[in-house]
Design a protein around this motif. Structure first.
Motif, PDB file in Angstrom:
ATOM      1  N   ASP A 144       4.827  -0.191  -8.980  1.00 60.41           N
ATOM      2  CA  ASP A 144       3.681   0.663  -9.291  1.00 60.41           C
ATOM      3  C   ASP A 144       2.688   0.808  -8.141  1.00 60.41           C
ATOM      4  O   ASP A 144       1.967   1.807  -8.076  1.00 60.41           O
ATOM      5  N   TRP A 145       2.626  -0.188  -7.278  1.00 57.54           N
ATOM      6  CA  TRP A 145       1.638  -0.176  -6.200  1.00 57.54           C
ATOM      7  C   TRP A 145       2.301   0.204  -4.879  1.00 57.54           C
ATOM      8  O   TRP A 145       3.413  -0.238  -4.581  1.00 57.54           O
ATOM      9  N   SER A 146       1.604   0.986  -4.092  1.00 59.97           N
ATOM     10  CA  SER A 146       2.092   1.336  -2.757  1.00 59.97           C
ATOM     11  C   SER A 146       1.926   0.142  -1.823  1.00 59.97           C
ATOM     12  O   SER A 146       1.107  -0.758  -2.083  1.00 59.97           O
ATOM     13  N   PRO A 147       2.668   0.108  -0.716  1.00 62.74           N
ATOM     14  CA  PRO A 147       2.452  -0.957   0.268  1.00 62.74           C
ATOM     15  C   PRO A 147       1.000  -1.030   0.736  1.00 62.74           C
ATOM     16  O   PRO A 147       0.462  -2.126   0.926  1.00 62.74           O
ATOM     17  N   GLU A 148       0.370   0.124   0.887  1.00 66.00           N
ATOM     18  CA  GLU A 148      -1.027   0.146   1.334  1.00 66.00           C
ATOM     19  C   GLU A 148      -1.937  -0.552   0.324  1.00 66.00           C
ATOM     20  O   GLU A 148      -2.842  -1.307   0.704  1.00 66.00           O
ATOM     21  N   ARG A 149      -1.686  -0.308  -0.949  1.00 69.37           N
ATOM     22  CA  ARG A 149      -2.530  -0.926  -1.974  1.00 69.37           C
ATOM     23  C   ARG A 149      -2.281  -2.431  -2.055  1.00 69.37           C
ATOM     24  O   ARG A 149      -3.220  -3.211  -2.242  1.00 69.37           O
ATOM     25  N   ILE A 150      -1.032  -2.847  -1.909  1.00 66.33           N
ATOM     26  CA  ILE A 150      -0.706  -4.277  -1.977  1.00 66.33           C
ATOM     27  C   ILE A 150      -1.419  -5.035  -0.865  1.00 66.33           C
ATOM     28  O   ILE A 150      -2.092  -6.042  -1.104  1.00 66.33           O
ATOM     29  N   ARG A 151      -1.273  -4.560   0.366  1.00 64.50           N
ATOM     30  CA  ARG A 151      -1.883  -5.315   1.472  1.00 64.50           C
ATOM     31  C   ARG A 151      -3.406  -5.220   1.436  1.00 64.50           C
ATOM     32  O   ARG A 151      -4.092  -6.178   1.798  1.00 64.50           O
ATOM     33  N   ALA A 152      -3.947  -4.085   0.964  1.00 61.46           N
ATOM     34  CA  ALA A 152      -5.403  -3.965   0.852  1.00 61.46           C
ATOM     35  C   ALA A 152      -5.941  -4.945  -0.183  1.00 61.46           C
ATOM     36  O   ALA A 152      -6.990  -5.572   0.024  1.00 61.46           O
ATOM     37  N   ASP A 153      -5.228  -5.106  -1.292  1.00 62.12           N
ATOM     38  CA  ASP A 153      -5.674  -6.027  -2.334  1.00 62.12           C
ATOM     39  C   ASP A 153      -5.676  -7.466  -1.819  1.00 62.12           C
ATOM     40  O   ASP A 153      -6.625  -8.224  -2.076  1.00 62.12           O
ATOM     41  N   ILE A 154      -4.628  -7.849  -1.104  1.00 67.83           N
ATOM     42  CA  ILE A 154      -4.566  -9.211  -0.563  1.00 67.83           C
ATOM     43  C   ILE A 154      -5.724  -9.451   0.400  1.00 67.83           C
ATOM     44  O   ILE A 154      -6.383 -10.497   0.358  1.00 67.83           O
ATOM     45  N   ARG A 155      -6.007  -8.472   1.248  1.00 69.35           N
ATOM     46  CA  ARG A 155      -7.091  -8.625   2.228  1.00 69.35           C
ATOM     47  C   ARG A 155      -8.464  -8.634   1.545  1.00 69.35           C
ATOM     48  O   ARG A 155      -9.315  -9.468   1.859  1.00 69.35           O
ATOM     49  N   GLU A 156      -8.664  -7.726   0.606  1.00 61.76           N
ATOM     50  CA  GLU A 156      -9.985  -7.585  -0.019  1.00 61.76           C
ATOM     51  C   GLU A 156     -10.336  -8.757  -0.933  1.00 61.76           C
ATOM     52  O   GLU A 156     -11.517  -9.038  -1.154  1.00 61.76           O
ATOM     53  N   THR A 157      -9.330  -9.434  -1.463  1.00 64.35           N
ATOM     54  CA  THR A 157      -9.592 -10.563  -2.364  1.00 64.35           C
ATOM     55  C   THR A 157      -9.390 -11.910  -1.675  1.00 64.35           C
ATOM     56  O   THR A 157      -9.438 -12.954  -2.331  1.00 64.35           O
TER      57      THR A 157
END
Length: 210
Positions: free
Chosen positions: A79-92
């Motif tokens: 469901d999540w794009s690669p961009e969203r996955i890595r952004a979530d890891i970085r932002e949290t």
């Protein structure tokens, strides 16, 4: 060692590793059986679920925790794009929150091992800090709750000796190697077994299916 400082640094390192991956690399099989690099990365976005999140998911699916985690990771990877996955890891990365029922050491171990699950098949490098790996390995071999990893049972009756730090555990034939390799071995990853030595290696290989 401050576990949370290490966790934050490793989350940021994971995001940095993911920044450079091509679409094909995201779909590469990881060291985690049955999971692609994308599945593993998606799994690392699930480190901060609370009691309510997990309770609702377990009730909805009526299955064991491990099965639920596998399903959630694969669904998020879809469901999540690669961009969203890595952004979530970085932002949290700086959130000092962990899943219910685990200590920060399990969260740290998750990052150390899954970082290698991603990096090694892609011939990339990922940090394995010696002190953090020592704490994680000791925890894998001694924890009772959460239940110990099934792979760690293959090391029973062996004496593990790190060659790059003053650490040893257990009794029996010796299995020697860098602490990071011993951690991966305790978690069922034999991919670096060429760096292991000692009489314990002959005992371990058939237990690990090698």
């Amino acid at each position: 060692m401050n576990a949370w400082d290490e966790i934050i640094a490793l989350r940021i390192a994971v995001a940095g590793l993911l920044d450079d991956l091509s679409p094909g690399e995201w779909d590469t099989p990881s060291l985690c059986a049955g999971w692609t690099v994308r599945d593993v990365a998606a799994h690392l976005t699930l480190q901060q679920l609370g009691f309510r999140d997990l309770g609702l998911l377990l009730k909805d699916r009526q299955r064991d925790m491990d099965g639920m985690i596998r399903e959630m990771a694969k669904r998020r990877a879809r469901d999540w794009s690669p961009e969203r996955i890595r952004a979530d890891i970085r932002e949290t990365a700086h959130r000092r929150k962990r899943n219910p029922g685990v200590t920060p050491i399990e969260t740290l171990t998750d990052l150390l091992v899954h970082g290698q699950d991603i990096a090694i098949p892609l011939s990339r490098s990922f940090p394995m800090p010696v002190e953090a790996a020592t704490v994680a390995t000791q925890r894998c071999l001694t924890m009772r709750m959460p239940p110990p990893l099934p792979a760690s049972k293959a090391l029973r009756g062996l004496r593990l000796v790190a060659t790059d730090v003053d650490w040893a555990h257990g009794d029996g034939p010796e299995l020697r190697g860098p602490i990071g390799v011993l951690l991966l071995t305790a978690c069922g990853r034999m991919v670096r077994s060429s760096l292991l030595s000692g009489d314990g290696l002959a005992v371990l290989r058939p237990r690990a299916g090698r």
